[in-house]
Design an enzyme around this catalytic site. Sequence first.
Site, PDB file in Angstrom:
ATOM      1  N   ARG A 162     127.987 -67.045  76.213  1.00 16.88           N
ATOM      2  CA  ARG A 162     128.249 -66.988  74.765  1.00 16.88           C
ATOM      3  C   ARG A 162     129.581 -66.279  74.550  1.00 16.88           C
ATOM      4  O   ARG A 162     129.768 -65.143  74.992  1.00 16.88           O
ATOM      5  CB  ARG A 162     127.133 -66.213  74.058  1.00 16.88           C
ATOM      6  CG  ARG A 162     127.362 -66.051  72.545  1.00 16.88           C
ATOM      7  CD  ARG A 162     126.431 -65.005  71.958  1.00 16.88           C
ATOM      8  NE  ARG A 162     125.037 -65.355  72.134  1.00 16.88           N
ATOM      9  CZ  ARG A 162     124.039 -64.479  72.144  1.00 16.88           C
ATOM     10  NH1 ARG A 162     124.285 -63.184  72.032  1.00 16.88           N
ATOM     11  NH2 ARG A 162     122.786 -64.878  72.303  1.00 16.88           N
ATOM     12  N   ASP A 177     122.859 -59.532  75.563  1.00 14.76           N
ATOM     13  CA  ASP A 177     123.866 -59.182  74.578  1.00 14.76           C
ATOM     14  C   ASP A 177     124.876 -58.208  75.178  1.00 14.76           C
ATOM     15  O   ASP A 177     124.545 -57.397  76.050  1.00 14.76           O
ATOM     16  CB  ASP A 177     123.225 -58.526  73.352  1.00 14.76           C
ATOM     17  CG  ASP A 177     122.591 -59.526  72.412  1.00 14.76           C
ATOM     18  OD1 ASP A 177     122.911 -60.725  72.520  1.00 14.76           O
ATOM     19  OD2 ASP A 177     121.772 -59.117  71.572  1.00 14.76           O
TER      20      ASP A 177
END
Length: 308
Positions: free
Chosen positions: A182, A132
Site C-alpha cells: 500500500r 500499517d
Amino acid sequence: MLRSVILAASRSSQVERLVATAPYTRDVVRRFVAGAATDDALRATRGLVDDGLAVTLDHLGEDTVTPEQATATRDEYLRLLKMLSGAGLTPAAEVSVKLSALGQMFDEQLAYDNARAICAAADAAGTTVTLDMEDHTTTDSTLEVLGRLRKDFPSTGAVLQAYLRRTESDCRELAYAGSRVRLCKGAYKEPESVAYQSTREVDKSYVRCMNILMSGDGYPMLATHDPRMIAIGEDRARWFDRGPERFEFQMLYGIRPEEQARLAGEGYTVRTYVPYGDEWYGYLMRRLAERPANPGSSSGRARESPKK
C-alpha cells in the site's frame, strides 16, 4: 502551521474531551469511524461489500504500554476475523494492524508473536493482513517484522509512505512477485531530515514510488483520494499493461464515496479502510491534519491518502 497545531492537539486529553462532547464532532466521528464495537465494524463491512467494495478493517488504538493491552488488541483481531469468516465477508474483507498496538514499542518479539497469531487467524479465515506504517522511528522495525511474517504468510501487506525520503528505495526492495504494497502519502509530523515537507515534493515522490511499484512484479495498492493521483494511477495501469486484477485503489471510510463507487463501477478493485473502536481521537486528528477539509467534505477536493 495549522497541521502542526492539529497534531499537537491530538496529544491533548483536554481537547479530546472537548471534541468527544461537541455535537458537531460527534457527527463527524460517526461519519468517519464505523463505531465502537465489533458488530458495528461488521455492519459497515457488509454494506460496503454489498456495494461492490473491498474492505480493510482497523481496530483503533496504538502505542500500547503493557503486555495486557497488546494481548487485548490481538484478541480483538482474532474475534473480528472469526466473525468476518462466519458472516461470509472474507476474502473481500481483510484487516490492517499497527504493530505499536501489539507491543512494538516495548517488546518487538511480543509484537511479532501477536501479529503472527493474527496472520494465522486471517489465513484460516481465507483473508490476509496488512501492517500499517507509523512514524519514521518504527519503519525499520516494521519492515523487519514484515519480512519475518512473509516467510509463513507471504500475502501479508506492507505500507510505505511517500513523504519519507527513503521510500523510493523501499519500493524497489518490495516490488517483487506476490508482494502487496500500500502506497500512501503519510500522516505523521516528521522532520525535514527524513521527510519531504511541501505538498509538491510529496506528490512528486508519490508518483515516483507509484511508477516503481506499477512497473514491478508485486501488487500495488494505491491509497489516495487525490484526483490527480487517481488519474495517474489509471494511466500507469494502462502504460504498464496492468489489468484491474493486478492492483487496487484504497480510500478511507466516509471520504469520496462517490469516487469509490465510480472506480468500482469501472471494474477496479477499491478497498475502503474502515476504522472502529473507542480509540478514535488520534485517528480523526491525523485525518484533520492531512487535509482539514477532509472530515467535513466528501467532495472531489479531498486529496490526502489513507495512512497507515
